[in-house]
Design a protein around this motif. Structure first.
Motif, PDB file in Angstrom:
ATOM      1  N   LYS A 274     -32.808  11.788   2.486  1.00 41.71           N
ATOM      2  CA  LYS A 274     -31.887  12.469   1.483  1.00 41.71           C
ATOM      3  C   LYS A 274     -30.627  12.854   2.052  1.00 41.71           C
ATOM      4  N   VAL A 275     -30.917  13.605   3.280  1.00 40.46           N
ATOM      5  CA  VAL A 275     -29.481  14.255   3.836  1.00 40.46           C
ATOM      6  C   VAL A 275     -28.497  12.808   3.838  1.00 40.46           C
ATOM      7  N   LYS A 276     -28.949  11.856   4.176  1.00 36.72           N
ATOM      8  CA  LYS A 276     -28.096  10.774   4.349  1.00 36.72           C
ATOM      9  C   LYS A 276     -27.265  10.380   2.854  1.00 36.72           C
ATOM     10  N   VAL A 277     -27.945  10.421   2.136  1.00 29.73           N
ATOM     11  CA  VAL A 277     -27.469  10.345   0.684  1.00 29.73           C
ATOM     12  C   VAL A 277     -26.440  11.181   0.503  1.00 29.73           C
ATOM     13  N   LEU A 278     -26.635  12.447   0.547  1.00 34.66           N
ATOM     14  CA  LEU A 278     -25.927  13.282   0.290  1.00 34.66           C
ATOM     15  C   LEU A 278     -24.661  13.316   0.842  1.00 34.66           C
ATOM     16  N   GLN A 279     -24.526  13.049   2.280  1.00 32.62           N
ATOM     17  CA  GLN A 279     -23.516  12.858   3.174  1.00 32.62           C
ATOM     18  C   GLN A 279     -22.735  11.600   2.907  1.00 32.62           C
ATOM     19  N   SER A 280     -23.194  10.558   2.023  1.00 37.03           N
ATOM     20  CA  SER A 280     -22.711   9.307   1.640  1.00 37.03           C
ATOM     21  C   SER A 280     -21.652   9.700   0.185  1.00 37.03           C
ATOM     22  N   VAL A 281     -21.803  10.693  -0.244  1.00 42.96           N
ATOM     23  CA  VAL A 281     -21.064  11.077  -1.610  1.00 42.96           C
ATOM     24  C   VAL A 281     -19.877  11.288  -1.443  1.00 42.96           C
ATOM     25  N   LEU A 282     -18.862  10.701  -2.118  1.00 43.85           N
ATOM     26  CA  LEU A 282     -17.608  10.803  -2.179  1.00 43.85           C
ATOM     27  C   LEU A 282     -17.095  11.886  -2.891  1.00 43.85           C
ATOM     28  N   PRO A 283     -15.835  12.347  -2.422  1.00 41.90           N
ATOM     29  CA  PRO A 283     -15.449  13.610  -3.007  1.00 41.90           C
ATOM     30  C   PRO A 283     -15.271  13.485  -4.601  1.00 41.90           C
ATOM     31  N   ILE A 284     -15.522  14.209  -5.582  1.00 40.56           N
ATOM     32  CA  ILE A 284     -15.612  14.100  -6.835  1.00 40.56           C
ATOM     33  C   ILE A 284     -14.233  13.979  -7.504  1.00 40.56           C
ATOM     34  N   SER A 285     -13.817  12.873  -8.278  1.00 41.07           N
ATOM     35  CA  SER A 285     -12.732  12.812  -8.946  1.00 41.07           C
ATOM     36  C   SER A 285     -12.701  13.718 -10.240  1.00 41.07           C
ATOM     37  N   MET A 286     -11.472  14.584 -10.241  1.00 43.16           N
ATOM     38  CA  MET A 286     -11.673  15.371 -11.385  1.00 43.16           C
ATOM     39  C   MET A 286     -11.472  14.353 -12.728  1.00 43.16           C
ATOM     40  N   GLU A 287     -10.913  13.504 -12.589  1.00 42.72           N
ATOM     41  CA  GLU A 287     -10.875  12.425 -13.744  1.00 42.72           C
ATOM     42  C   GLU A 287     -12.409  12.019 -14.261  1.00 42.72           C
ATOM     43  N   GLU A 288     -13.269  12.352 -13.320  1.00 37.25           N
ATOM     44  CA  GLU A 288     -14.768  11.869 -13.774  1.00 37.25           C
ATOM     45  C   GLU A 288     -15.533  12.980 -13.957  1.00 37.25           C
ATOM     46  N   VAL A 289     -15.022  14.007 -14.643  1.00 38.31           N
ATOM     47  CA  VAL A 289     -15.523  15.415 -14.881  1.00 38.31           C
ATOM     48  C   VAL A 289     -15.277  15.795 -16.216  1.00 38.31           C
ATOM     49  N   VAL A 290     -16.196  16.159 -17.071  1.00 43.74           N
ATOM     50  CA  VAL A 290     -16.097  16.644 -18.225  1.00 43.74           C
ATOM     51  C   VAL A 290     -17.131  17.922 -18.439  1.00 43.74           C
ATOM     52  N   LEU A 291     -16.347  19.069 -18.715  1.00 41.85           N
ATOM     53  CA  LEU A 291     -17.034  20.347 -18.874  1.00 41.85           C
ATOM     54  C   LEU A 291     -17.015  20.845 -20.266  1.00 41.85           C
ATOM     55  N   GLY A 292     -18.040  21.727 -20.744  1.00 42.05           N
ATOM     56  CA  GLY A 292     -17.817  22.045 -21.945  1.00 42.05           C
ATOM     57  C   GLY A 292     -18.650  23.461 -21.800  1.00 42.05           C
ATOM     58  N   GLN A 293     -18.376  24.158 -22.996  1.00 38.59           N
ATOM     59  CA  GLN A 293     -18.900  25.748 -23.225  1.00 38.59           C
ATOM     60  C   GLN A 293     -19.153  25.631 -24.532  1.00 38.59           C
ATOM     61  N   TYR A 294     -20.454  25.783 -25.047  1.00 33.29           N
ATOM     62  CA  TYR A 294     -20.830  25.819 -26.469  1.00 33.29           C
ATOM     63  C   TYR A 294     -20.319  27.298 -27.194  1.00 33.29           C
ATOM     64  N   GLU A 295     -19.932  27.030 -28.529  1.00 29.88           N
ATOM     65  CA  GLU A 295     -19.235  27.779 -29.222  1.00 29.88           C
ATOM     66  C   GLU A 295     -20.154  28.998 -29.549  1.00 29.88           C
ATOM     67  N   GLY A 296     -19.830  30.263 -29.077  1.00 27.11           N
ATOM     68  CA  GLY A 296     -20.866  31.231 -29.404  1.00 27.11           C
ATOM     69  C   GLY A 296     -21.415  31.831 -28.226  1.00 27.11           C
ATOM     70  N   TYR A 297     -21.137  31.108 -27.091  1.00 30.93           N
ATOM     71  CA  TYR A 297     -21.451  31.463 -25.881  1.00 30.93           C
ATOM     72  C   TYR A 297     -21.164  33.052 -25.331  1.00 30.93           C
ATOM     73  N   LYS A 298     -19.748  33.390 -25.734  1.00 33.58           N
ATOM     74  CA  LYS A 298     -19.069  34.558 -25.570  1.00 33.58           C
ATOM     75  C   LYS A 298     -19.467  35.530 -26.395  1.00 33.58           C
ATOM     76  N   ASP A 299     -20.271  35.436 -27.217  1.00 36.70           N
ATOM     77  CA  ASP A 299     -20.665  36.456 -28.041  1.00 36.70           C
ATOM     78  C   ASP A 299     -21.648  37.485 -27.513  1.00 36.70           C
ATOM     79  N   ASP A 300     -22.364  36.702 -26.411  1.00 33.97           N
ATOM     80  CA  ASP A 300     -23.231  37.580 -25.758  1.00 33.97           C
ATOM     81  C   ASP A 300     -22.488  38.728 -25.033  1.00 33.97           C
TER      82      ASP A 300
END
Ligand code: BG6
Length: 483
Positions: A274-300
């Motif tokens: 398992k460690v070998k797999v993790l060590q083989s992961v390349l740095p994440i490209s920010m082009e390949e990331v989508v983040l979201g926050q649901y509407e109403g989350y901040k009402d808490d």
């Protein structure tokens, strides 16, 4: 080593995790005879000043599964009688000395004919107190029996907030306990179909030649919940979906999907791969990331008005090795989405030289549904039954509810706690694994913390931001029909 008196101490006994997961898991183990009154005693420890009976009453409701028969009632009462409460702080010696005294008395009473003593400390606590609690355990509560036995501690995630804080925490614990004594729980590793992954991959001839970049187009590991962070906003806002789900649960699943065959089933051999797999992961490209926050989350009220915390993320990981070069591993997790589901979808490449023109039917896909309703199915192209020669997509389906009607699938925590008692670390996260996991996500997490990466809004009850589906398509995922 595996017999003799067993003392299980649940620290943070009045908290949510203990009530909802730890005590119910212990109760189920008790009901099935894995832990027995003749050898076990359970101690709840927390700061709240309550009596033994108050603790028992607090957890009773979480142990009842419906209308219980009178024999189940009797079981429940017997189990509750095994629980004793000790009150104390998490950083003062007084409480821990008292705890040690109680455990020792129990050991003497149970070990009157000799026997080893086993002490399991389950830290159902926020990580900020791990170092002080571990130190107190180390100083005052270790197993002292001359006849052998052990002391083990179980810690929960979040284990740190980034690489540095996790390493600091690991060093602090590492000074107090050996790696063999530390059980870092990731409850996804206790799920039935996650435990099935190694068997599926390495005990089936079907998969051996196909499980690689020549045949697999992409892999998705998806976690969805159809509820938000209600009631846990304060915790969640500090951590976000990547630290809460992706960096641990989904990444652990990825390791099992992607790793090479271990030399044997020994925990160290599995964790090495398992460690070998993790060590083989390349740095994440920010082009390949989508983040979201649901509407109403901040009402808490426990969430900051300015919160930049993602409640949804899709992240593409790339594994740089001979087997996986070029195959995107798409990890996706979100709160307040349209359904509650966790699955692994392995999508195969198109058939070369397709004479049936079945491309429009979609690709072969192998889906492992972790929950709810555990199942695995293969999407195949078959001839449409009837006179015409046309094709449709259908499923070869193994639904656990139908196939294994008489088997009740154990809860993840039940299985993992039993492993801690048996001393099997296979399904626990090793220190170097944890470090490698943080290495992958820390740069991106810092960008989010600094506000450089922002989540997109999405409607609660939706699929998440549309941009995530676009990213999926760009990574080569082809939507298929059917399920
Ligand atoms: C926990 C997360 O680790 O896993 C929660 O902190 C999440 O946010 C939970 O709800 C999901 O677990 P499961 O077993 O219900 O998928």
């Amino acid at each position: 080593q595996d017999t003799g008196c067993l003392s299980i101490v649940v620290l943070g006994a009045s908290g949510d995790l203990a009530k909802k997961k730890t005590f119910p898991a212990l109760y189920n183990l008790y009901r099935q005879g894995f832990i027995q009154s003749s050898e076990v005693h359970i101690f709840g420890y927390a700061r709240t000043k309550i009596s033994d009976d108050e603790l028992r009453n607090r957890i009773r409701g979480y142990l009842i599964h419906g209308k219980e028969s009178s024999s189940q009632d009797e079981d429940l009462s017997k189990f509750l009688q095994l629980i004793k409460y000790v009150n104390g702080s998490y950083d003062g010696e007084e409480g821990f000395r008292l705890l040690d005294k109680e455990i020792s008395e129990h050991e003497i009473s149970k070990n009157s004919h000799g026997g080893t003593s086993r002490r399991l400390f389950y830290l159902a606590l926020p990580p900020s107190v791990y170092p002080s609690v571990s130190k107190m355990i180390r100083n005052y509560c270790m197993n002292k029996s001359d006849l052998g036995g052990w002391t083990r501690i179980v810690v929960e995630k979040p284990f740190g907030k980034d690489l540095d804080s996790a390493e600091e925490l690991s060093s602090e614990l590492g000074e107090l306990f050996d790696e063999k004594q530390i059980y870092r729980i990731d409850h996804y590793l206790g799920k039935e179909l996650v435990q099935n992954l190694l068997v599926l991959r390495f005990a089936n001839r079907f998969f051996l030649p196909l499980w690689n970049r020549d045949n697999i187009a992409n892999v998705q590991i998806v976690f969805r919940e159809d509820f938000g962070t209600e009631g846990r906003g304060g915790y969640f806002d500090e951590y976000g979906i990547i630290r809460d789900i992706i960096q641990n649960h989904l990444l652990q699943v990825l390791c099992l999907v992607a790793m090479e065959k271990p030399v044997s089933l020994r925990p160290e051999h599995i964790r090495d791969e398992k460690v070998k797999v993790l060590q083989s992961v390349l740095p994440i490209s920010m082009e390949e990331v989508v983040l979201g926050q649901y509407e109403g989350y901040k009402d808490d009220s426990t969430v900051s008005d300015q919160s930049n915390t993602p409640t949804f993320a899709t992240v593409v990981l790339r594994i740089h090795n001979e087997r996986w070069e070029g195959v995107p591993f798409i990890l996706k997790a979100g709160k307040a989405l349209n359904s509650r589901k966790a699955d692994i979808r392995v999508q195969f490449k198109d058939v070369p030289g397709d004479i049936f023109k079945c491309k429009k039917q979609g690709r072969n896909e192998f889906v492992i549904r972790l929950q709810p309703k555990e199942a695995m199915y293969m999407k195949l192209t078959v001839k449409q039954p009837g006179l015409e020669m046309s094709t449709i997509q259908s499923e070869l389906d193994l639904s656990y509810g139908q196939r294994y009607q008489d088997v009740s699938i154990p809860e993840a925590y039940e299985r993992l706690i039993l492993d801690t008692i048996r001393g099997d670390q296979q399904h626990f996260v090793r220190r170097d694994e944890l470090k490698a996991a943080w290495e992958i996500f820390t740069p991106m997490l810092h960008k989010i913390d600094e506000g450089e990466l922002k989540p997109l809004p999405y409607k609660p009850g939706s699929r998440g931001p549309a941009e995530a589906d676009e990213l999926l398509a760009k990574a080569g995922y082809v939507q298929t029909h059917g399920y």
